[in-house]
Design an enzyme around this catalytic site. Structure first.
Site, PDB file in Angstrom:
ATOM      1  N   ALA A  44       0.837  -1.211   0.000  1.00  0.00           N
ATOM      2  CA  ALA A  44       0.000   0.000   0.000  1.00  0.00           C
ATOM      3  C   ALA A  44       0.869   1.258   0.000  1.00  0.00           C
ATOM      4  O   ALA A  44       0.550   2.240  -0.683  1.00  0.00           O
ATOM      5  CB  ALA A  44      -0.931  -0.018   1.209  1.00  0.00           C
ATOM      6  N   GLU A 138       5.567  -9.393   1.379  1.00  0.00           N
ATOM      7  CA  GLU A 138       4.733  -9.532   2.576  1.00  0.00           C
ATOM      8  C   GLU A 138       3.480 -10.361   2.295  1.00  0.00           C
ATOM      9  O   GLU A 138       2.581 -10.417   3.129  1.00  0.00           O
ATOM     10  CB  GLU A 138       4.341  -8.152   3.134  1.00  0.00           C
ATOM     11  CG  GLU A 138       5.488  -7.479   3.876  1.00  0.00           C
ATOM     12  CD  GLU A 138       5.095  -6.184   4.565  1.00  0.00           C
ATOM     13  OE1 GLU A 138       5.735  -5.847   5.575  1.00  0.00           O
ATOM     14  OE2 GLU A 138       4.176  -5.487   4.089  1.00  0.00           O
ATOM     15  N   ASP A 237      11.843   9.691  10.713  1.00  0.00           N
ATOM     16  CA  ASP A 237      11.226   8.360  10.678  1.00  0.00           C
ATOM     17  C   ASP A 237      11.507   7.748   9.304  1.00  0.00           C
ATOM     18  O   ASP A 237      11.034   8.254   8.289  1.00  0.00           O
ATOM     19  CB  ASP A 237       9.711   8.516  10.907  1.00  0.00           C
ATOM     20  CG  ASP A 237       8.972   7.187  10.931  1.00  0.00           C
ATOM     21  OD1 ASP A 237       9.633   6.136  10.795  1.00  0.00           O
ATOM     22  OD2 ASP A 237       7.729   7.212  11.082  1.00  0.00           O
ATOM     23  N   ASP A 243       9.812   1.941   0.474  1.00  0.00           N
ATOM     24  CA  ASP A 243       8.562   1.832  -0.300  1.00  0.00           C
ATOM     25  C   ASP A 243       8.358   3.075  -1.165  1.00  0.00           C
ATOM     26  O   ASP A 243       7.929   2.985  -2.321  1.00  0.00           O
ATOM     27  CB  ASP A 243       7.363   1.670   0.644  1.00  0.00           C
ATOM     28  CG  ASP A 243       7.498   0.443   1.522  1.00  0.00           C
ATOM     29  OD1 ASP A 243       8.093  -0.540   1.063  1.00  0.00           O
ATOM     30  OD2 ASP A 243       7.012   0.485   2.669  1.00  0.00           O
TER      31      ASP A 243
END
Ligand code: RIB
Length: 300
Positions: A44, A138, A237, A243
């Site tokens: 996603a 995943e 972060d 991704d």
């Protein structure tokens, strides 16, 4: 001619993030500070990065449970313009990830795949109009391979981000056009530890890209080695930085950009993502990436 659609097939999770001074060692309890949930999951996150990078319509095949965790994920994808093919799995919970984020921007992530484990070969939609298929690890590896096989047979470009790290069967590698890995994943896939050039030479995929955090990235393509330095940022972060790189890269390639330009865009996007909190919430738009590129930083 309009750009062909990018299909991302993979995971979607709700991320439970606790910020703490440091990531706990085995057996240690750390008193953290604030807690928040963010839509995440490698698949996603990559679909949103691709959609925000613009140029190619983005579609995603994902599996969600019938629980309250599904809705924020669905909303985040739809509001970023990703068209969805959702497999509903009432028998399994939506995927979740538990993330400890330290003050020096390190993280430790544990994923409970839940519904992501339900994706099967038969869920792949018709590939008419699809230009590229972007996959991660995943979801079950047999499913990933089945999707790669169908796309390869249909003449669709197959891109695999081999994350999280695991070994990959040669039968899957042989179906790939592009492989994106970090250094740990490169070692797992190639069996070579500590020597990026040697490891790259071992992998029989036409284009292999290795992301190396603050040291930038390297691509091996048609016998050439391309280097892209990292953009300098204050990291808050790093969750989802890889991704963001993958989704932006595939969008840029889908727009017909050269590989060096696509690597530069992907590096700029992932640098911006590291400067903000959360996975999908941190992924920049095309305009933000263009603004960073215009500063002329990180020229190879
Ligand atoms: O790559 C970052 C992602 O890994 C997080 O969003 C988390 O959900 C895990 O899948």
């Amino acid at each position: 001619m309009s750009a062909r659609t990018v299909l991302v097939a993979g995971s979607a999770n709700l991320d439970f993030v606790i910020r703490a001074s440091h990531v706990p060692a085995p057996g240690e309890t750390v008193l953290g500070r604030d807690f928040a949930t963010f839509p995440g999951g490698k698949g996603a996150n990559q679909a949103i990065a691709c959609a925000r990078a613009g140029g190619a319509p983005t579609r995603m095949l994902l599996a969600l449970g019938a629980d309250p965790f599904a809705m924020p994920i669905e909303n985040s994808l739809r509001s970023s313009g990703v068209q969805l093919d959702i497999v509903r799995c009432p028998e399994r919970p939506t995927g979740t990830a538990f993330i400890c984020l330290s003050d020096d921007a390190e993280n430790a992530i544990t994923v409970a795949p839940g519904a992501n484990s339900s994706l099967r070969a038969e869920h792949l939609p018709d590939l008419a109009g699809i230009g590229a298929l972007l996959l991660q690890l995943e979801t079950p590896i047999e499913t990933v391979e089945a999707y790669a096989r169908a796309a390869h047979a249909a003449g669709v470009q197959v891109v695999l981000n081999a994350a999280p790290a695991r070994s990959i069967p040669a039968s899957l590698l042989s179906l790939l056009d592009v492989l994106v890995v970090n250094e740990g994943e490169l070692a797992m896939v190639s069996g070579v530890h500590g020597d990026v050039t040697q490891a790259l030479a071992r992998i029989d995929v036409p284009c292999v890209i290795v992301t190396m955090g603050a040291r930038g990235c390297v691509a091996r393509y048609q016998g050439d080695l391309l280097q892209q330095p990292a953009f300098t940022i204050d990291a808050v972060d790093t969750t989802g930085a890889g991704d963001t790189f993958c989704g932006t890269l595939v969008a840029a390639m889908g727009r017909g950009e050269s590989l060096p330009r696509a690597l530069r865009e992907a590096s700029a996007a992932s640098a911006i993502a590291c400067s903000r909190l959360g996975a999908q919430s941190a992924i920049p738009t095309r305009m933000e990436v263009e603004a960073l590129l215009a500063t002329d930083g990180a020229r190879p």
